[in-house]
Design a protein around this motif. Structure first.
Motif, PDB file in Angstrom:
ATOM      1  N   MET A 418       1.044  -1.096   0.410  1.00  0.00           N
ATOM      2  CA  MET A 418       0.191  -0.252   0.127  1.00  0.00           C
ATOM      3  C   MET A 418       0.935   0.841  -0.280  1.00  0.00           C
ATOM      4  O   MET A 418       2.139   1.234   0.855  1.00  0.00           O
ATOM      5  CB  MET A 418      -1.015   0.096   1.412  1.00  0.00           C
ATOM      6  N   ARG A 419       0.475   2.410  -0.701  1.00  0.00           N
ATOM      7  CA  ARG A 419       1.555   3.789  -0.746  1.00  0.00           C
ATOM      8  C   ARG A 419       0.201   5.183  -0.531  1.00  0.00           C
ATOM      9  O   ARG A 419      -1.083   4.543  -0.849  1.00  0.00           O
ATOM     10  CB  ARG A 419       1.736   3.793  -1.965  1.00  0.00           C
ATOM     11  N   GLN A 420       0.582   5.753   0.521  1.00  0.00           N
ATOM     12  CA  GLN A 420      -0.240   6.594   0.793  1.00  0.00           C
ATOM     13  C   GLN A 420       1.078   8.120   0.627  1.00  0.00           C
ATOM     14  O   GLN A 420       1.808   8.404   1.764  1.00  0.00           O
ATOM     15  CB  GLN A 420      -0.733   7.639   2.205  1.00  0.00           C
ATOM     16  N   GLY A 421       1.150   8.579  -0.290  1.00  0.00           N
ATOM     17  CA  GLY A 421       1.921   9.118  -0.497  1.00  0.00           C
ATOM     18  C   GLY A 421       3.384   9.184  -0.240  1.00  0.00           C
ATOM     19  O   GLY A 421       3.318   8.386  -1.928  1.00  0.00           O
ATOM     20  N   ALA A 437      -6.492   0.902   5.564  1.00  0.00           N
ATOM     21  CA  ALA A 437      -5.820   1.757   4.517  1.00  0.00           C
ATOM     22  C   ALA A 437      -6.340   2.486   3.281  1.00  0.00           C
ATOM     23  O   ALA A 437      -6.300   3.434   2.797  1.00  0.00           O
ATOM     24  CB  ALA A 437      -4.288   1.173   4.314  1.00  0.00           C
ATOM     25  N   ASP A 440      -8.585   5.034   4.793  1.00  0.00           N
ATOM     26  CA  ASP A 440      -7.770   6.608   4.487  1.00  0.00           C
ATOM     27  C   ASP A 440      -7.477   6.561   3.417  1.00  0.00           C
ATOM     28  O   ASP A 440      -6.632   7.941   3.618  1.00  0.00           O
ATOM     29  CB  ASP A 440      -6.691   5.769   6.107  1.00  0.00           C
ATOM     30  N   GLY A 441      -7.238   6.520   2.668  1.00  0.00           N
ATOM     31  CA  GLY A 441      -6.997   7.270   1.054  1.00  0.00           C
ATOM     32  C   GLY A 441      -5.733   6.391   0.280  1.00  0.00           C
ATOM     33  O   GLY A 441      -5.129   6.661  -0.629  1.00  0.00           O
ATOM     34  N   ALA A 442      -5.338   5.204   0.466  1.00  0.00           N
ATOM     35  CA  ALA A 442      -3.979   4.836   0.265  1.00  0.00           C
ATOM     36  C   ALA A 442      -3.770   4.156  -0.886  1.00  0.00           C
ATOM     37  O   ALA A 442      -5.299   3.478  -1.069  1.00  0.00           O
ATOM     38  CB  ALA A 442      -2.936   3.222   1.421  1.00  0.00           C
ATOM     39  N   THR A 443      -3.923   3.457  -1.815  1.00  0.00           N
ATOM     40  CA  THR A 443      -4.472   2.762  -2.929  1.00  0.00           C
ATOM     41  C   THR A 443      -2.746   1.418  -2.677  1.00  0.00           C
ATOM     42  O   THR A 443      -1.984   1.732  -2.517  1.00  0.00           O
ATOM     43  CB  THR A 443      -3.109   3.763  -4.103  1.00  0.00           C
ATOM     44  N   GLU A 444      -3.109   0.755  -3.552  1.00  0.00           N
ATOM     45  CA  GLU A 444      -2.405  -0.861  -3.911  1.00  0.00           C
ATOM     46  C   GLU A 444      -1.305   0.398  -5.062  1.00  0.00           C
ATOM     47  O   GLU A 444      -1.488   0.466  -5.969  1.00  0.00           O
ATOM     48  CB  GLU A 444      -2.661  -1.301  -4.348  1.00  0.00           C
TER      49      GLU A 444
END
Length: 470
Positions: A418-421, A437, A440-444
């Motif tokens: 997962m990535r967020q920023g 995640a 909360d706005g995270a993406t794969e």
């Protein structure tokens, strides 16, 4: 099937593995239907990775279709070698899938900078009859460690030089500050290609033509790197010691044009005399009149002291200008150091120049063995490990936890990244953390790049470069 050349061996996907893998289909628990594995860098020389090279490996090896003749040959080889071979399993792939591998491979986009200890790739079989295939391809897939490690080291070096330029000069020349001299110093053309392409992710200077061809074939890049006319010792010493001046003048005559660059190795006999008396004396006016920039290459001695001494001597002869940051930049000439270059020696050279009041703009670096050859799988701790298996219709965690080396504990379950920023997290797909995640706005960060024998993502070299240095 007769094997007559390396190209025949390279296309034989069915034997692109380790010997012990051929017996593993007999070792999984009864009822196994799916095996899920991941690739990560567990850490070492750097705290991050620049993921690169999977697309080339997939195109060259895993997209090849397995044939019945391949299976027959593999069975013969394994029998003579003394190991079992899953002939029926491979014939199933030939008959049911047209020879295409029933695998799903997900990976972080190439060029992404990811901290260590995160899943970079996941692999799972898509046909329950081929549970054994996931780990079978580990040998071929894990070789992504090599281009990724070279690219990671390259980014570290780019940042080092970039910081020096930010303090003392201009960032415009950064892509050409590290030049690939490594094609002759690696074990094979494939290493030259993969490592050379990985270098070009961060820089654009190279003498590695095989890397240029690789970028064209596997990443659609018409021209990934550039070079200039340059002398070697044979082209200088062939004129004889008494002809050293004539050799240098010939370089100017052949290649010295307004706006061009040419590099001349100048330590064949006496570097200091060549710089002060020949380049800075007899040839000074010719250099200036040519309109070219002559790049002097010392090739022996202590790199730090030799570069600083050469820059000072050239300054005495050709003069310099003080830039807006208060550092001197040579007129008409530059220096490239191609001997003894490591990140440590680069830092030392740049530090010495800065302390003496010279900009990093005055120097470039050529790197050979340390760039492409002085790395191994343990440099960043690369490993591919099974983390989950579907057995009897239920998923179970698969991991190791050796008490003799806790650092080798592997991850468990089906995983994704997962990535967020700029923040990354490797999470279990079956965990509340995964859903949280997403909420909360995270993406794969992982995407499916290969499925059932077909490449689904075909990135350009430009796109990969843009991810490394946006």
């Amino acid at each position: 099937m007769a094997l007559q050349a390396f190209s025949d061996i390279a296309r034989l996907l069915v034997l692109n593995t380790d010997s012990y893998k051929t017996s593993h289909w007999l070792q999984y628990p009864p009822g196994t239907r799916t095996v899920f594995s991941y690739i990560e860098a567990r850490g070492g020389a750097l705290p991050f990775t620049v993921f690169f090279g999977l697309q080339a490996l997939l195109k060259e090896y895993l997209t090849k279709q397995v044939t019945a003749d391949d299976v027959t040959l593999a069975a013969e080889v394994c029998a003579a070698h003394g190991v079992p071979f899953n002939r029926e399993g491979w014939l199933h792939i030939v008959d049911a899938h047209g020879g295409r591998l029933p695998l799903r491979i997900r990976a972080v986009p190439e060029g992404t900078v990811v901290p260590i200890n995160h899943a970079l790739v996941t692999v799972e079989n898509t046909d329950p009859a081929c549970w054994w295939l996931t780990s079978y391809v580990e040998t071929a897939l894990l070789r992504v460690w090599y281009p990724t490690t070279v690219a990671s080291h390259g980014l570290s070096t780019r940042r080092l030089i970039g910081d020096a330029l930010a303090r003392t000069g201009s960032p415009e020349g950064l892509p050409f500050k590290l030049h690939d001299f490594g094609a002759r110093g690696v074990s094979s053309m494939e290493s030259a290609m993969l490592g050379g392409m990985a270098h070009l992710v961060n820089f654009q200077g190279t003498d590695n033509i095989t890397a240029l061809l690789g970028a064209r074939v596997y990443y659609g890049e018409p021209m990934a790197g550039f070079s200039i006319p340059a002398a070697e010792h044979s082209t200088i010493t062939a004129w004889g010691r008494d002809g050293e001046l004539a050799a240098y003048r010939n370089m100017l005559t052949q290649f010295g044009r307004p706006g061009t660059l040419l590099a001349v190795v100048s330590d064949s006999y006496d570097l200091d005399a060549a710089v002060a008396r020949l380049w800075g004396g007899a040839l000074r006016e010719e250099v200036i009149a040519s309109g070219a920039t002559v790049v002097i290459r010392p090739d022996s001695g202590d790199p730090t002291s030799v570069v600083l001494r050469t820059v000072r001597s050239l300054d005495a002869s050709f003069g310099s200008e003080v830039n807006a940051k208060g550092y001197k930049i040579l007129k008409h000439v530059r220096v490239i150091q191609g001997d003894g270059i490591t990140r440590e020696s680069i830092a030392s050279i740049l530090g010495a120049l800065e302390s003496a009041g010279y900009s990093a703009d005055n120097v470039a670096f050529g790197q050979g063995g340390a760039l492409l050859q002085q790395v191994n799988r343990d440099t960043l701790g690369f490993a591919m490990k099974a983390s989950a298996a579907e057995v009897g219709g239920a998923w179970r965690d698969v991991f190791k936890a050796p008490i003799t080396d806790p650092a080798k504990r592997s991850k468990a379950s089906r995983l994704t990244l997962m990535r967020q920023g700029d923040a990354f997290a490797t999470v279990r797909l079956d965990s509340p953390g995964y859903q949280q995640a997403l909420a909360d706005g995270a993406t794969e960060a992982l995407r499916t790049v290969f499925e059932n024998g077909r490449l689904l993502v075909d990135d350009s070299f430009a796109a990969i470069r843009a991810r490394v240095t946006p």
